[in-house]
Design a protein around this motif. Structure first.
Motif, mmCIF file in Angstrom:
data_model
loop_
_atom_site.group_PDB
_atom_site.id
_atom_site.type_symbol
_atom_site.label_atom_id
_atom_site.label_comp_id
_atom_site.label_asym_id
_atom_site.label_seq_id
_atom_site.Cartn_x
_atom_site.Cartn_y
_atom_site.Cartn_z
ATOM 1 N N ASN B 34 0.809 -1.221 0.000
ATOM 2 C CA ASN B 34 0.000 0.000 0.000
ATOM 3 C C ASN B 34 0.846 1.275 0.000
ATOM 4 O OD1 ASN B 34 -2.017 -1.900 0.266
ATOM 5 N ND2 ASN B 34 -2.279 -1.564 2.452
ATOM 6 N N VAL B 123 -11.303 0.903 -7.925
ATOM 7 C CA VAL B 123 -12.474 0.329 -7.256
ATOM 8 C C VAL B 123 -13.159 -0.681 -8.180
ATOM 9 C CG1 VAL B 123 -14.754 0.842 -6.311
ATOM 10 C CG2 VAL B 123 -12.814 2.324 -5.758
ATOM 11 N N THR B 157 -2.863 8.909 -0.495
ATOM 12 C CA THR B 157 -4.028 8.697 0.363
ATOM 13 C C THR B 157 -4.903 7.579 -0.203
ATOM 14 O OG1 THR B 157 -3.990 11.052 0.855
ATOM 15 C CG2 THR B 157 -5.976 9.861 1.464
ATOM 16 N N LEU B 158 -5.060 7.602 -1.535
ATOM 17 C CA LEU B 158 -5.859 6.570 -2.197
ATOM 18 C C LEU B 158 -5.207 5.196 -2.043
ATOM 19 C CD1 LEU B 158 -8.255 5.849 -4.023
ATOM 20 C CD2 LEU B 158 -6.832 6.425 -6.004
ATOM 21 N N ALA B 160 -3.435 4.021 0.380
ATOM 22 C CA ALA B 160 -3.697 3.475 1.713
ATOM 23 C C ALA B 160 -5.160 3.070 1.857
ATOM 24 C CB ALA B 160 -3.331 4.513 2.766
ATOM 25 N N ALA B 161 -6.071 3.924 1.381
ATOM 26 C CA ALA B 161 -7.503 3.644 1.548
ATOM 27 C C ALA B 161 -7.956 2.455 0.704
ATOM 28 C CB ALA B 161 -8.312 4.885 1.184
ATOM 29 N N ALA B 162 -7.413 2.384 -0.506
ATOM 30 C CA ALA B 162 -7.836 1.309 -1.411
ATOM 31 C C ALA B 162 -6.993 0.051 -1.235
ATOM 32 C CB ALA B 162 -7.751 1.802 -2.856
ATOM 33 N N GLU B 163 -6.022 0.098 -0.318
ATOM 34 C CA GLU B 163 -5.101 -1.027 -0.120
ATOM 35 C C GLU B 163 -4.482 -1.426 -1.453
ATOM 36 O OE1 GLU B 163 -6.383 -3.862 3.179
ATOM 37 O OE2 GLU B 163 -8.289 -3.091 2.440
#
Lengths: 121, 495
Positions: B34, B123, B157-158, B160-163
């Motif tokens: 990540n 996503v 940031t994406l 980390a959030a989206a793994e």
């Protein structure tokens, strides 16, 4: 579709949450700190507040207290975000409905939003 | 002392393998999951191959990858080139690996539009790995440095959030100059820099990890090749950490016979176990014969490896039949492996890495390196040789290997002098044996002297020897020679 207020002084988080929630069909407005959030809430009462804990001017704990002390807002669900584990803040901050540890995972954030917007009877 | 105190890093965050074993060694386990990384290099440095290799490795491990191009190669040309690579697997395309071109959207909607596309595609494809090939095009659409930094920050940031582990491929900032810092460099979790440098008529590739947050790594340049296997990396031998389970030196451990009875008598019964020996001598002095006899002492339980540069395996085995008759059968049975590195160009770190791998798989306890000058001939950085030799023999020692390396010197009497960079080997080797010629009655006679032997006494007197059918045979102590014009064994080479 719900109206969601995202409060975070870190622009990357705020912008990402705004984009993700908009992709899910929500109306999103943002604020940079607690005081700014209260100003935005005066314009429109949100269905959900997602707020960071550590922010300048007014932090998430004081924002939460202000919301809970306000008759008009006190029923609004509040999701608290923090880079610290929940165990390290739970004894001094009460009243939030969900906790999201940073860096958060999309699926976790999305699940909490759904749960808070659609509380089980 | 704890691990944290030694390295500064106590945690070992979850890793993502690169598909390049040597690079994962350099990164001490792979990329941190990540994270957001820049892979930079001039055109032709191997960025696109590495980016794809990471994707196919990730897909093979069960992950999903998204490869987004921005004004780089067209997809059909990209895939046609990838077809040559062993890691390429067309069955993975469209489901596990998706190729998306985003330049038109970038041109129309700028960085904000690109970010939206990346977020939505990650996503939609449930991608846990993203490669953005052509960051330099995105830079062109950033009106200010700040806008580019903001774009990179939002990607982080994406991630980390989206793994989703992300790689940005760019030819910007690809100079070997470490001071060439670009704004986006400050934002990312790591910078992998690929180089293709000319050294006179030769060209060599290398990789440098310029930044790697959250973990230690092997610093400096590491050899890199592009082959049909894709990118291959061999860590610089001097940078390799010693094996974790370090051996405790046991002075009482049985010595290993050199294979020459008279020489064993001179050195207290044989070579100390897990030690390094350098045999210095001019051409024809018997260095290779001694190496062959030492390795002929291997058994199925005590295996060995021969590493040579000059004599082909066939020629070597022909000599072994004369001088060490047991050796060909040991090679035939697999108890002894022969590694031959002919050719004028090569990578010393590749040779060393392959040797160390073989030592572990073969469980070898004896290694002969015939011709340390072979390493010098192979490298464009001959000044590395003493440090390289020390690092290699340190590794061998930690694996419990007793090594014997031969090194050629010019015959000058007196004294025998090793040429740079071999001159420092005399101080680095634990045991030092010198073979020489002297003239006697119009003929050359061979002499052997022991100059140094780790942790033990040795017979300092020189001895004459001959090479016969069956190998080296020492004569009695040659008192006659003491008064002749022979090099003094007390004068260490290069001293």
């Amino acid at each position: 579709m719900a109206t969601i207020l995202v409060v975070d002084d870190e622009f990357g988080i705020g912008e990402l949450l705004e984009a993700l929630l908009q992709d899910d069909g929500h109306r999103v407005f943002t604020a940079m700190n607690g005081r700014h959030a209260l100003e935005r809430m005066a314009e429109a009462t949100p269905d959900l507040v997602i707020s960071d804990l550590m922010m300048p001017v007014m932090d998430g704990a004081n924002l939460l207290r202000a919301i809970r002390d306000n008759a008009e807002y006190k029923a609004v669900p509040f999701m608290l975000m923090c880079a610290l584990p929940e165990s390290s803040i739970a004894d001094r901050i009460q009243g939030y409905d969900a906790f999201l540890r940073k860096p958060f995972k999309l699926a976790e954030m999305s699940g909490l939003v759904t749960d808070l917007l659609n509380p089980k009877a | 002392m704890t691990d944290k105190m030694e390295s500064g890093f106590a945690q070992h965050p979850e890793r993502l393998g690169s598909g390049v074993a040597g690079l994962d060694t350099v990164l001490l386990g792979g990329f941190v999951k990540n994270g957001l990384y820049i892979i930079q290099g001039a055109p032709g440095a191997g960025k696109t191959i590495l980016g794809n290799q990471i994707c196919y490795r990730h897909a093979a491990d069960g992950g999903r990858a998204l490869y987004v191009t921005l004004l780089s190669e067209q997809h059909e040309r990209l895939l046609a080139n990838l077809e040559q690579m062993i890691f390429f697997d067309p069955a993975k395309i469209a489901h596990e690996i998706s190729y998306v071109s985003a330049f038109q959207l970038l041109e129309r909607d700028g960085l904000a539009g690109l970010l939206t596309l990346l977020r939505r595609e990650i996503v939609a494809h449930a991608a846990s790995l993203l490669v953005l090939d052509g960051l330099v095009a995105a830079e062109a659409y950033a009106s200010t440095h700040l806008e580019l930094k903001k774009f990179v920050h939002e990607l982080q940031t994406l991630a980390a959030a989206a793994e989703c582990t992300m790689f940005l491929l760019t030819s910007s900032g690809a100079t070997a100059d470490a001071s060439d810092i670009r704004p986006e460099h400050t934002m990312v979790d790591g910078i992998i820099s690929l180089h293709d440098t000319e050294h006179g008529w030769r060209g060599e590739r290398d990789v440098v990890v310029r930044k790697f947050r959250g973990s230690d790594h092997l610093r400096g340049r590491h050899a890199l090749c592009i082959t049909a296997n894709g990118i291959m990396v061999w860590p610089r031998t001097e940078s390799l950490p010693l094996p974790e389970a370090r051996r405790v030196r046991d002075p009482a451990a049985p010595r290993l016979s050199s294979g020459v009875a008279g020489l064993d008598e001179m050195i207290g019964g044989g070579l100390p176990s897990a030690s390094s020996t350098v045999v210095l001598g001019p051409v024809g002095a018997g260095k290779t014969a001694l190496g062959l006899q030492f390795l002929a002492g291997c058994t199925q339980e005590q295996r060995g490896i021969w590493l040579g540069f000059y004599e082909t395996p066939e020629r070597l085995l022909a000599r072994a039949r004369e001088m060490a008759p047991a050796l060909p059968e040991l090679v035939q049975s697999g108890a002894v492996q022969v590694h031959w590195h002919g050719g004028a160009e090569g990578l010393i770190d590749r040779v060393a890495f392959d040797l160390l791998q073989s030592v572990q798989t073969q469980r070898a306890t004896r290694v002969v390196i015939d011709g340390l000058l072979g390493f010098e001939d192979m490298t464009v950085q001959p000044t590395r040789i003493p440090g390289f030799y020390k690092a290699l023999t340190d590794q061998l020692r930690e694996f419990g290997v007793t090594s014997l390396c031969t090194a050629e010197i010019n015959e000058r009497m007196p004294p025998p002098v090793a040429q740079p960079p071999l001159d420092r080997l005399s101080t680095l080797a634990e045991n030092l044996i010198l073979l020489r010629h002297v003239e006697e009655d119009g003929a050359l006679r061979r002499l052997v002297s022991v100059l140094k032997m780790r942790d033990s006494a040795f017979d300092p007197r020189r001895r004459g020897f001959s090479i016969r059918q069956g190998g080296i045979v020492l004569d009695g102590t040659d008192a006659k020679m003491m008064g002749r014009r022979a090099a003094s064994p007390d004068a260490a080479p290069g001293a």
